[in-house]
Design an enzyme around this catalytic site. Structure first.
Site, PDB file in Angstrom:
ATOM      1  N   SER A   1       7.177   1.024  30.444  1.00 30.31           N
ATOM      2  CA  SER A   1       8.461   1.633  30.816  1.00 30.31           C
ATOM      3  C   SER A   1       8.623   2.925  30.028  1.00 30.31           C
ATOM      4  O   SER A   1       8.032   3.084  28.948  1.00 30.31           O
ATOM      5  CB  SER A   1       9.609   0.675  30.457  1.00 30.31           C
ATOM      6  OG  SER A   1      10.849   1.357  30.488  1.00 30.31           O
TER       7      SER A   1
ATOM      8  N   TYR B   1      13.292  -5.106  24.182  1.00 30.97           N
ATOM      9  CA  TYR B   1      12.681  -4.594  25.411  1.00 30.97           C
ATOM     10  C   TYR B   1      11.768  -3.411  25.082  1.00 30.97           C
ATOM     11  O   TYR B   1      10.616  -3.373  25.531  1.00 30.97           O
ATOM     12  CB  TYR B   1      13.773  -4.173  26.395  1.00 30.97           C
ATOM     13  CG  TYR B   1      13.228  -3.720  27.737  1.00 30.97           C
ATOM     14  CD1 TYR B   1      12.781  -4.640  28.676  1.00 30.97           C
ATOM     15  CD2 TYR B   1      13.175  -2.360  28.072  1.00 30.97           C
ATOM     16  CE1 TYR B   1      12.284  -4.232  29.912  1.00 30.97           C
ATOM     17  CE2 TYR B   1      12.686  -1.947  29.305  1.00 30.97           C
ATOM     18  CZ  TYR B   1      12.245  -2.890  30.214  1.00 30.97           C
ATOM     19  OH  TYR B   1      11.746  -2.472  31.436  1.00 30.97           O
TER      20      TYR B   1
HETATM   21  N1  LIG Z   1      14.260  -1.687  36.624  1.00 34.09           N
HETATM   22  C1  LIG Z   1      13.943  -0.613  35.960  1.00 34.09           C
HETATM   23  O1  LIG Z   1      14.690   0.364  35.915  1.00 34.09           O
HETATM   24  C2  LIG Z   1      12.615  -0.563  35.239  1.00 34.09           C
HETATM   25  C3  LIG Z   1      12.240   0.617  34.596  1.00 34.09           C
HETATM   26  C4  LIG Z   1      11.016   0.667  33.940  1.00 34.09           C
HETATM   27  C5  LIG Z   1      10.182  -0.437  33.948  1.00 34.09           C
HETATM   28  N2  LIG Z   1      10.571  -1.578  34.569  1.00 34.09           N
HETATM   29  C6  LIG Z   1       9.646  -2.710  34.578  1.00 34.09           C
HETATM   30  O2  LIG Z   1       9.199  -2.915  35.905  1.00 34.09           O
HETATM   31  C7  LIG Z   1       8.785  -4.274  36.053  1.00 34.09           C
HETATM   32  C8  LIG Z   1       9.437  -4.847  37.300  1.00 34.09           C
HETATM   33  O3  LIG Z   1      10.826  -4.945  37.066  1.00 34.09           O
HETATM   34  P1  LIG Z   1      11.904  -4.832  38.242  1.00 34.09           P
HETATM   35  O4  LIG Z   1      12.912  -3.863  37.775  1.00 34.09           O
HETATM   36  O5  LIG Z   1      11.244  -4.648  39.522  1.00 34.09           O
HETATM   37  O6  LIG Z   1      12.605  -6.284  38.115  1.00 34.09           O
HETATM   38  P2  LIG Z   1      12.710  -7.487  39.130  1.00 34.09           P
HETATM   39  O7  LIG Z   1      13.426  -8.567  38.411  1.00 34.09           O
HETATM   40  O8  LIG Z   1      13.284  -7.008  40.427  1.00 34.09           O
HETATM   41  O9  LIG Z   1      11.186  -7.928  39.363  1.00 34.09           O
HETATM   42  C9  LIG Z   1      10.505  -8.697  38.429  1.00 34.09           C
HETATM   43  C10 LIG Z   1      10.043  -9.992  39.071  1.00 34.09           C
HETATM   44  O10 LIG Z   1       9.340 -10.767  38.082  1.00 34.09           O
HETATM   45  C11 LIG Z   1       9.698 -12.129  38.266  1.00 34.09           C
HETATM   46  N3  LIG Z   1       9.450 -12.860  37.031  1.00 34.09           N
HETATM   47  C12 LIG Z   1      10.190 -12.820  35.887  1.00 34.09           C
HETATM   48  N4  LIG Z   1       9.667 -13.651  34.979  1.00 34.09           N
HETATM   49  C13 LIG Z   1       8.571 -14.208  35.544  1.00 34.09           C
HETATM   50  C14 LIG Z   1       7.619 -15.158  35.084  1.00 34.09           C
HETATM   51  N5  LIG Z   1       7.707 -15.696  33.875  1.00 34.09           N
HETATM   52  N6  LIG Z   1       6.626 -15.521  35.927  1.00 34.09           N
HETATM   53  C15 LIG Z   1       6.540 -14.990  37.183  1.00 34.09           C
HETATM   54  N7  LIG Z   1       7.426 -14.091  37.670  1.00 34.09           N
HETATM   55  C16 LIG Z   1       8.424 -13.713  36.849  1.00 34.09           C
HETATM   56  C17 LIG Z   1      11.169 -12.075  38.643  1.00 34.09           C
HETATM   57  O11 LIG Z   1      11.620 -13.267  39.239  1.00 34.09           O
HETATM   58  C18 LIG Z   1      11.194 -10.867  39.572  1.00 34.09           C
HETATM   59  O12 LIG Z   1      10.960 -11.251  40.904  1.00 34.09           O
HETATM   60  C19 LIG Z   1       9.187  -4.987  34.759  1.00 34.09           C
HETATM   61  O13 LIG Z   1       8.067  -5.084  33.918  1.00 34.09           O
HETATM   62  C20 LIG Z   1      10.217  -4.041  34.166  1.00 34.09           C
HETATM   63  O14 LIG Z   1      10.306  -4.181  32.777  1.00 34.09           O
HETATM   64  C21 LIG Z   1      11.766  -1.673  35.221  1.00 34.09           C
END
Ligand SMILES: NC(=O)c1ccc[n+]([C@@H]2O[C@H](COP(=O)([O-])OP(=O)(O)OC[C@H]3O[C@@H](n4cnc5c(N)ncnc54)[C@H](O)[C@@H]3O)[C@@H](O)[C@H]2O)c1
Length: 274
Positions: free
Chosen positions: A141, A154
């Protein structure tokens, strides 16, 4: 880009991972998704039917990963790329506001999902990726590169992903390339909070779309908040056989957030002394 490749996306039930799945299918990949949330799997089944291998499981659980591995081998007999996309957020709460007796459990929960989950998946699928001379792409991130992209736990997990990418690239070379992507904000995320702070039902998608867009638009050099699909082509390139030049790198895709004007006014000119 991915014609005929078999790709596993961990945490592909919503947000970034789902966008990657949709894009990868359009690039010719056969996709498997490991997802913990049953309800999301029902929605995925409705969208993809049997075109995608859907596996319910917790990426921090070795048995679940081994079951996912067995299902992947049974269906395709191989794996060309592993995409790590699961994650949870810490609610942006400053360390001083976290009760002392919660710090340890918060650390364990965040590092389990955001770091251990990636490491375990890399270990379980390594032999398949070696056989196919495949590739791994893990999700960090912008929070790993600048303060305030999250709270302490985080940001520390996302920094750990950058380090893990470097180390694994060295250990898995030359057969397997390992890279990372460090996104900024994007739409349609359901990123949830930690159980250890009682925030497991709080999601990024709870923030009204307009308020979310207004906040993040002002933090970058671009004029819109990207969708997950806009990050997906970078994952596709890094995951593909076409990437013969990059391993051990994390690509920072922050829409210019770290190069915002500091002295100039947004309208141009007007710096100090001008
Ligand atoms: N949302 C943001 O603005 C942002 C920014 C930078 C990075 N990220 C990163 O992007 C990645 C995706 O995040 P997102 O925003 O799409 O969130 P999201 O919650 O929409 O997607 C993440 C998915 O992972 C699943 N998950 C969580 N724990 C799990 C586990 N133990 N086993 C299997 N599945 C599991 C959740 O149920 C979810 O479907 C993450 O690593 C997050 O840290 C997000």
């Amino acid at each position: 880009m991915l014609d005929g490749d078999v790709v596993l996306i961990t945490g592909g039930g919503s947000g970034l991972g789902l966008g990657i799945a949709r894009h990868f299918i359009s690039e010719g990949a056969q996709v498997a998704i490991l997802e913990i949330d049953e309800q999301k799997l029902v929605t995925l089944q409705a969208e993809f039917g049997d075109n995608v291998l859907l596996v319910r499981g917790d990426v921090t659980n070795t048995d679940d990963l081994l079951a996912c591995r067995a299902a992947t081998v049974e269906r395709w007999g191989r794996l060309n790329a592993l995409i790590g996309s699961q994650g949870i957020f810490d609610g942006n709460i400053p360390l001083r506001e976290i009760a002392i007796d919660r710090v340890s459990s918060l650390f364990d929960e965040l590092f389990h999902v955001n770091v251990l989950g990636y490491i375990l998946a890399c270990r379980v699928f390594l032999d398949l990726l070696e056989e196919s001379a495949g590739s791994i792409v893990l999700t960090s991130s912008v929070a790993a590169y600048a303060a305030d992209g999250g709270g302490l736990m985080y940001t520390a997990t996302k920094g750990a992903v950058v380090s893990a990418v470097r180390q694994l690239a060295m250990e898995f070379a030359p057969r397997v390339r390992v890279n990372g992507v460090a996104p900024g904000a994007f739409t349609d995320s359901e990123l949830r909070g930690p159980q250890s702070l009682g925030l497991e039902n709080h999601k990024q998608s709870d923030i009204p779309k307009e308020a979310f867009a207004a906040t993040f638009q002002n933090l970058t050099l671009m004029d819109s908040v990207p969708t997950p699909m806009e990050y997906a082509p970078i994952y596709a390139y890094l995951a593909s056989r076409h990437n013969t030049v990059t391993t051990g790198q994390t690509m920072l895709l922050e829409q210019g957030a770290l190069n915002r004007p500091t002295l100039s006014s947004p309208q141009g000119g007007g710096g100090i002394g001008v």
